[in-house]
Scaffold this active site. Structure first.
Site, PDB file in Angstrom:
ATOM      1  N   ASP A  46      46.653  42.097  39.309  1.00 53.50           N
ATOM      2  CA  ASP A  46      47.103  41.946  37.918  1.00 53.50           C
ATOM      3  C   ASP A  46      48.562  42.378  37.795  1.00 53.50           C
ATOM      4  OD1 ASP A  46      46.996  42.133  34.862  1.00 53.50           O
ATOM      5  OD2 ASP A  46      44.929  41.603  35.358  1.00 53.50           O
ATOM      6  N   HIS A  87      47.518  45.494  31.071  1.00 49.68           N
ATOM      7  CA  HIS A  87      46.335  44.656  31.312  1.00 49.68           C
ATOM      8  C   HIS A  87      45.543  45.124  32.530  1.00 49.68           C
ATOM      9  CE1 HIS A  87      44.298  40.696  32.253  1.00 49.68           C
ATOM     10  NE2 HIS A  87      44.089  40.780  30.956  1.00 49.68           N
ATOM     11  N   SER A 265      39.052  38.166  30.212  1.00 52.93           N
ATOM     12  CA  SER A 265      39.669  39.222  31.031  1.00 52.93           C
ATOM     13  C   SER A 265      38.808  40.463  31.088  1.00 52.93           C
ATOM     14  CB  SER A 265      41.013  39.635  30.429  1.00 52.93           C
ATOM     15  OG  SER A 265      42.036  38.813  30.883  1.00 52.93           O
TER      16      SER A 265
END
EC number: 3.4.21.-
Lengths: 651, 104
Positions: A46, A87, A265
């Site tokens: 990520d 994230h 996600s």
């Protein structure tokens, strides 16, 4: 009986839903039996992982981590203007946030180790993706990838040549040969009528594709329908519904904890965590075993809007929810008693040249291919896993095309859904669609591909140029599938989930990682600087010693004695007892001649330098001939003509 | 360092190619492939940035560092493409382009 002091644990409804019992991943029973992901490493591919935060640090695996954007081993996220590089940290927290540390939340596999590969926070190429997918692939067991091509409803993209090669290499050689597990999020393009079959990561046979359901068990607004989606798990829904509580970064505006993680996600890491629990109880599960167990154990549930269909093997699949909801208890109990599926068998049809027009709806073009027993004999393929179709179609508006595939059983898969926003005029050029809806069905029989144009505008007609069918499966028969289903159901009581029952696991392969000895550029630069500094200092010191010795010798010793060239000669022969065995590194710079002209190596130049120990300096003085003592105060930096020795030699 | 150079090059607008070399036999296969990659890179006016991850026989070739005009870059591209396309050791090659990927 499980209690945690983490303040946000009660709000982690996806782990234990007290408000709506059953609407969670059913993991607490697994934890009670001490299955927490111990011995398994999950890597979040990520934008980085803030591994220093207290909910992640104890479980962090530096060995499995890397920063490909900065090319160093530390995947710490970089603050950005959009405050968006949190994230990866949020995904990581879902998987392995530390329990009972009075901080934030708890991860699904809180006993596992969590690594990070930072690759999204910079320019991304096919080669960089390929590096990421195999990075530390003997350390990292599961790769959690909550990203993909744009979900704008008009993109058709996936891994390119190197990325595909890396995925394949990962499942063949990763995890000591049992295969890396790649978990991908199916995509958030629901509002654009997107479909994950236009995403090559999601419809790859090498990835576990996970979608999302909200707390009410419904398909969220962002979720995509997809024939190649394996299963779903919980995530956020619309504004009125709860999202996922997990660790957050604490850089910029972050607080270390968030209640707002959502999208597919958030679903994929939960699946990755559940797979980590599976691998703890049976580490030798192969990448295909994991997919099979998901298919066998996912649970269909009530949703009238979903098009559940039960296939010939008894598995129910819907384009909205895959094979259903992931259930940690069922997954782990199935993993505990699972014996490996037989080798992967495949069949590839010839490239079928059609060059036929695609009519406008309600008419359709139908093409067939019969797969006979003889076709499958060589591979031994009996029952299906993935079915793939590669097509080349010309059409002035790609989004107007609809493709359906029918397996021999009649099971229909909408592999190419119409997309109103896709106006691409180039059609499909060898694009591969896939479906998992025929999983477990017999491979032999007639496959039908039905294509039609559902567009409104009168455009040039599309042409199916060619297509090719690829079947993946195993030599399991339909009876074997049924037997396995029965076996698994017998294990769901949990009776095998204890330490006294363990099926033997074969040893893995020893596959060395080629980058084991790589020095990072920063380390190399540091070493070079230190080396240069050392060399410079050594030269400087040598010069200083030489020149200072030369100048002292030339001022007092060289007035009376000839000088020899060079700064070093053997130490004086006359030594007192203290000097025996003393290694005198700094030696007379000038030799002296006795008054009768015989050379000797008495140095009446001082052999001492400021770098000798005091006792050695005293000894050096003792060696000096008496008649030169008065000359010890050698002036330094005398002009050359005054430094000439008796014979006119210059010291 | 060479890997970093490869990444920096692309980020700064430089050119890079991935190549797949024909496999070699023998004990020192990896070393020979690396030498071959060096030779291919030199022939194409590029620099060998090293093997691509764990993919045997796959190498990243990058444009040497330095400021260039657009016409010069285009000439380099065409030259590299021409060399890589006809080089007997190169099984496959592809100029590396930026991929668009989104978090979900």
């Amino acid at each position: 009986s499980i209690h945690f002091n983490d303040p946000k644990y009660p709000q982690q409804w996806h782990l234990n839903n007290r408000r709506s019992p059953g609407r969670d991943i059913n993991v607490t029973g697994v934890w009670e039996r001490n299955v927490t992901g111990r011995g398994v490493t999950v890597v979040v591919v990520d934008d980085g992982v803030e591994h220093t935060i207290q909910d992640i640090a104890p479980n962090y695996s530096p060995e499995g981590s890397y920063d490909l954007n900065s090319n160093d081993p530390d995947p710490m996220p970089h603050p950005d203007e959009e405050n968006g590089n949190h994230h990866g940290t949020r995904c990581a927290g879902e998987i392995a946030a530390v329990p009972n540390n009075s901080f934030c939340a708890v991860g699904v596999a809180y006993g596992s180790r969590i690594a990070g590969i930072r690759v999204l926070d910079g320019p991304l190429t096919d080669s960089l993706e390929a590096v990421a997918f195999n990075k530390h692939y003997q350390i990292n067991d599961i790769y959690s990838c909550s990203w993909g091509p744009d979900d704008d409803g008009k993109t058709v993209d996936g891994p390119h040549q190197l990325g595909k090669a890396a995925l394949q290499h990962g499942v063949m050689a990763g995890r000591q040969g049992f295969g890396s597990i790649f978990v991908v999020a199916s995509g958030n393009g629901g509002q654009h009528n997107d479909n994950c079959n236009y995403d090559g990561y999601a419809n790859s046979i090498y990835t576990v594709t996970i979608g999302a359901v909200d707390e009410e068990g419904r398909m969220p607004f962002y979720a995509e329908e997809c024939a190649s989606m394996l299963a779903v798990t919980f995530s956020g829904g619309d504004k009125m519904l709860r999202s996922i509580v997990t660790t957050d970064w604490d850089l910029q505006k972050g607080t270390g904890c968030t209640e707002g993680h959502t999208g597919t996600s958030a679903a994929a890491p939960l699946a990755a965590g559940m797979i980590a629990l599976m691998l703890q109880v049976r580490p030798c599960l192969t990448w295909r075993d994991v997919q099979h167990i998901i298919v066998f154990t996912a649970t269909q549930y009530e949703d009238r809007r979903a098009d559940w269909l039960t296939n010939e093997a008894g598995f129910s699949h819907s384009h909205q929810h895959g094979f259903g909801l992931l259930n940690a208890w069922r997954l782990v109990n199935a993993a505990k008693i699972w014996t490996s599926v037989p080798y992967l068998a495949s069949y590839v049809s010839p490239m079928l040249k059609e060059n036929k027009a695609v009519p406008r709806s309600p008419h359709s073009l139908e093409v067939l291919w019969n797969v006979s027993r003889t076709d499958l004999e060589m591979s031994g393929l009996k029952t299906l896993e993935h079915v793939a179709v590669t097509v080349s179609i010309t059409h002035p508006r790609r989004g107007s095309l609809e493709l359906r595939l029918f397996c021999p059983s009649g099971m229909m898969s909408l592999i190419g859904a119409p997309r109103s926003m896709d106006s691409d005029p180039n059609g499909f050029s060898d694009w591969t669609f896939s479906t998992v809806r025929c999983w477990g069905e017999r491979a032999r029989g007639v496959y039908r591909l039905v294509i039609r144009d559902v567009g409104d505008e009168p455009l040039q007609v599309g042409i199916l140029q060619q297509w090719q069918l690829t079947l993946y499966g195993s030599m399991w028969s339909p009876v074997d599938i049924k037997d396995r289903q029965s076996l698994l159901e017998s294990a769901m009581s949990g009776k095998y989930l204890h330490d006294d029952f363990t099926l033997p696991c074969p040893p893995g392969l020893r596959i060395p990682e080629e980058d084991g000895y790589t020095i990072t550029p920063n380390t190399l630069k540091t070493l070079v600087l230190v080396g240069c500094f050392s060399v410079f200092w050594t030269v400087y010191y040598m010069l200083e010693v030489c020149l200072s010795q030369r100048s002292k010798a030339s001022t007092h010793g060289c007035r009376k004695h000839s000088c020899r060239k060079g700064c070093f000669s053997r130490p004086p022969r006359r030594q007192n007892s203290k000097e025996v065995g003393t290694a005198l590194e700094s030696v007379p710079l000038c030799s002296s001649k006795d008054p009768d002209g015989v050379d000797s190596e008495h140095g009446d130049c001082t052999t001492a330098s400021s770098f000798l120990a005091p006792e050695l300096l005293r000894d050096a003085d003792r060696n000096l001939p008496q008649n030169s003592k008065s000359d010890l105060d050698c002036p330094l930096h005398e002009p050359p003509d005054l430094l000439q020795g008796k014979d006119g030699q210059v010291c | 360092l060479s890997e970093a150079g490869g990444l920096d090059t692309l980020g700064a607008g430089g050119l890079s190619w991935a190549v797949h070399l024909d496999s070699l036999e023998g004990e020192r296969k990896e070393e020979s492939l690396t030498q071959q990659a060096d030779a291919v890179a030199q022939a194409a006016g590029l620099v060998n940035a090293g093997r691509i991850g764990e993919l045997q026989g796959h190498y990243l070739l990058v444009q040497p560092a330095g400021h260039r005009q657009a016409t010069e870059v285009e000439a380099m591209r065409q030259q590299a493409e021409a060399v890589l396309a006809r080089h007997e050791a190169v099984r496959w090659h592809s100029e590396q382009k930026l991929l668009k990927r989104a978090k979900r």
